[in-house]
Design an enzyme around this catalytic site. Structure first.
Site, PDB file in Angstrom:
ATOM      1  CE1 TYR A  76       0.836  85.953  23.778  1.00 62.50           C
ATOM      2  CE2 TYR A  76      -0.627  87.251  25.159  1.00 62.50           C
ATOM      3  CZ  TYR A  76       0.573  86.590  24.970  1.00 62.50           C
ATOM      4  OH  TYR A  76       1.503  86.561  25.986  1.00 62.50           O
ATOM      5  CB  SER A  86      -1.132  84.849  28.886  1.00 62.44           C
ATOM      6  OG  SER A  86      -1.748  86.115  29.013  1.00 62.44           O
TER       7      SER A  86
HETATM    8  N1  LIG Z   1       5.238  90.503  29.087  1.00 66.58           N
HETATM    9  C1  LIG Z   1       4.047  90.174  29.581  1.00 66.58           C
HETATM   10  O1  LIG Z   1       3.350  90.984  30.205  1.00 66.58           O
HETATM   11  C2  LIG Z   1       3.536  88.761  29.406  1.00 66.58           C
HETATM   12  C3  LIG Z   1       2.325  88.406  29.987  1.00 66.58           C
HETATM   13  C4  LIG Z   1       1.857  87.105  29.847  1.00 66.58           C
HETATM   14  C5  LIG Z   1       2.611  86.171  29.167  1.00 66.58           C
HETATM   15  N2  LIG Z   1       3.779  86.542  28.587  1.00 66.58           N
HETATM   16  C6  LIG Z   1       4.536  85.502  27.866  1.00 66.58           C
HETATM   17  O2  LIG Z   1       5.811  85.410  28.464  1.00 66.58           O
HETATM   18  C7  LIG Z   1       6.760  84.975  27.478  1.00 66.58           C
HETATM   19  C8  LIG Z   1       7.908  85.976  27.411  1.00 66.58           C
HETATM   20  O3  LIG Z   1       7.377  87.264  27.136  1.00 66.58           O
HETATM   21  P1  LIG Z   1       8.271  88.579  27.084  1.00 66.58           P
HETATM   22  O4  LIG Z   1       7.389  89.708  27.426  1.00 66.58           O
HETATM   23  O5  LIG Z   1       9.522  88.367  27.850  1.00 66.58           O
HETATM   24  O6  LIG Z   1       8.564  88.641  25.518  1.00 66.58           O
HETATM   25  P2  LIG Z   1       9.821  89.238  24.757  1.00 66.58           P
HETATM   26  O7  LIG Z   1       9.302  89.604  23.391  1.00 66.58           O
HETATM   27  O8  LIG Z   1      10.538  90.271  25.560  1.00 66.58           O
HETATM   28  O9  LIG Z   1      10.757  87.970  24.619  1.00 66.58           O
HETATM   29  C9  LIG Z   1      10.489  86.906  23.765  1.00 66.58           C
HETATM   30  C10 LIG Z   1      11.808  86.338  23.288  1.00 66.58           C
HETATM   31  O10 LIG Z   1      11.509  85.201  22.468  1.00 66.58           O
HETATM   32  C11 LIG Z   1      12.374  85.218  21.353  1.00 66.58           C
HETATM   33  N3  LIG Z   1      11.765  84.507  20.248  1.00 66.58           N
HETATM   34  C12 LIG Z   1      10.772  84.946  19.431  1.00 66.58           C
HETATM   35  N4  LIG Z   1      10.496  84.025  18.505  1.00 66.58           N
HETATM   36  C13 LIG Z   1      11.329  82.976  18.733  1.00 66.58           C
HETATM   37  C14 LIG Z   1      11.528  81.742  18.088  1.00 66.58           C
HETATM   38  N5  LIG Z   1      10.813  81.381  17.017  1.00 66.58           N
HETATM   39  N6  LIG Z   1      12.465  80.892  18.585  1.00 66.58           N
HETATM   40  C15 LIG Z   1      13.203  81.253  19.663  1.00 66.58           C
HETATM   41  N7  LIG Z   1      13.058  82.421  20.325  1.00 66.58           N
HETATM   42  C16 LIG Z   1      12.131  83.274  19.846  1.00 66.58           C
HETATM   43  C17 LIG Z   1      12.594  86.690  21.035  1.00 66.58           C
HETATM   44  O11 LIG Z   1      13.786  86.890  20.301  1.00 66.58           O
HETATM   45  C18 LIG Z   1      12.612  87.326  22.425  1.00 66.58           C
HETATM   46  O12 LIG Z   1      13.928  87.433  22.929  1.00 66.58           O
HETATM   47  C19 LIG Z   1       5.976  84.863  26.169  1.00 66.58           C
HETATM   48  O13 LIG Z   1       5.525  83.540  26.033  1.00 66.58           O
HETATM   49  C20 LIG Z   1       4.809  85.782  26.406  1.00 66.58           C
HETATM   50  O14 LIG Z   1       3.724  85.432  25.573  1.00 66.58           O
HETATM   51  C21 LIG Z   1       4.269  87.815  28.681  1.00 66.58           C
END
Ligand SMILES: NC(=O)c1ccc[n+]([C@@H]2O[C@H](COP(=O)([O-])OP(=O)(O)OC[C@H]3O[C@@H](n4cnc5c(N)ncnc54)[C@H](O)[C@@H]3O)[C@@H](O)[C@H]2O)c1
Length: 253
Positions: free
Chosen positions: A180, A167
């Site tokens: 985080y 991130s």
């Molecule tokens: N959305 C953003 O702006 C953003 C920015 C930087 C980084 N990220 C990172 O990108 C990745 C995806 O983010 P997102 O926004 O799509 O999140 P999201 O919450 O939409 O999706 C995360 C998914 O992971 C699954 N999950 C949670 N715990 C789990 C576990 N223990 N085992 C298996 N699956 C599990 C959830 O069910 C969910 O479907 C994450 O690592 C997040 O930290 C997101």
């Protein structure tokens, strides 16, 4: 998502891609993009229903995918999913460690320290151990355990890679979310460590560092496809690629 909706296409025919957290916002889109480039995609999530919904869309577009339930924090659950994936799709060539996230139990209410004014306020001194533990485990341990299980398939095979999701918080922490930010800094650091550790095995390990992607996750797809493509990015390993629209270049003035 059809191939003609991608920023560009790569030839991933014959590859098996495993994407964790693929029922979520960002990684569902990555799974669809990999499938549209010809990969057989294991759409893996804690919630099978979420994974299945993504697979249904991929199949509707005429591509190949399967839904798998696994908890990235439980090695036996990952191993069970792995064994099913190998039997149904084949050994893993491309792993995307997408499961991750934050917890309100690891976030402060205010940017700057101020004495507690109400029961609802979370100051630095109220942060919960279990909140930090949850966030560190989900982002770091989940990446470690999943890679241990699926990178074993990559040993002795060519053109394999791991893509972690860091991130922009990892470079400069956002206020209020200390767990985080530091967990993602750990993901970036671990990416480089693993890239070195696997260098002689020919397994590339990179990360992308998204900025804020609540509304335009399609802009992650170019980097995802490029770094996952063993021809295009054959000499690229151990990088953490910012995808932030220039956020980190702007000094604020
Ligand atoms: N959305 C953003 O702006 C953003 C920015 C930087 C980084 N990220 C990172 O990108 C990745 C995806 O983010 P997102 O926004 O799509 O999140 P999201 O919450 O939409 O999706 C995360 C998914 O992971 C699954 N999950 C949670 N715990 C789990 C576990 N223990 N085992 C298996 N699956 C599990 C959830 O069910 C969910 O479907 C994450 O690592 C997040 O930290 C997101």
């Amino acid at each position: 998502m059809k191939a003609n909706e991608l920023p560009f296409t790569t030839d991933l025919n014959g590859k098996v891609a495993v994407v964790t957290g693929a029922g979520g916002v960002l990684c569902s889109l990555m799974a669809k993009a990999l499938a549209a480039c010809g990969a057989k995609v294991a759409v893996m999530d804690l919630h099978l229903g979420a994974a299945q919904a993504v697979v249904d869309e991929i199949k509707k577009d005429g591509y190949i995918a399967g839904a798998y339930e696994a908890n990235v924090l439980k090695k036996e659950s990952l191993q069970a999913a792995h064994d099913k994936i190998v039997a149904e799709l084949g050994p893993c060539d491309i792993l995307i460690n997408g499961a991750g996230g934050n917890s309100p139990k690891a976030s402060t209410t205010d940017e700057f320290y101020a004495p507690k004014v109400s029961e609802d306020t979370v100051t630095f001194f109220d942060l919960k151990e279990e909140g930090f533990e949850f966030v560190f485990n989900l982002n770091i341990l989940g990446t470690l355990l999943t890679t241990q299980v699926f990178a074993a398939d990559m040993l002795g095979r060519k053109g394999c890679s791991v893509l972690n999701i860091s991130s922009m918080n990892a470079f400069t922490p956002l206020t209020k979310i200390p767990a985080y930010s530091s967990a993602k800094a750990g993901v970036s650091n671990f990416t480089k460590w693993l890239a070195t550790h696997f260098a002689k095995e020919g397994i590339r390990v990179n990360a992308i560092a998204p900025g804020f992607f609540s509304s335009e996750p399609e802009e992650l797809l170019g980097a995802t496809l490029f770094l996952s493509d063993s021809k295009a990015a054959s000499f690229i390993t151990g990088v953490v690629l910012p995808i932030d629209g220039g956020f980190s270049a702007y000094s604020g003035v």
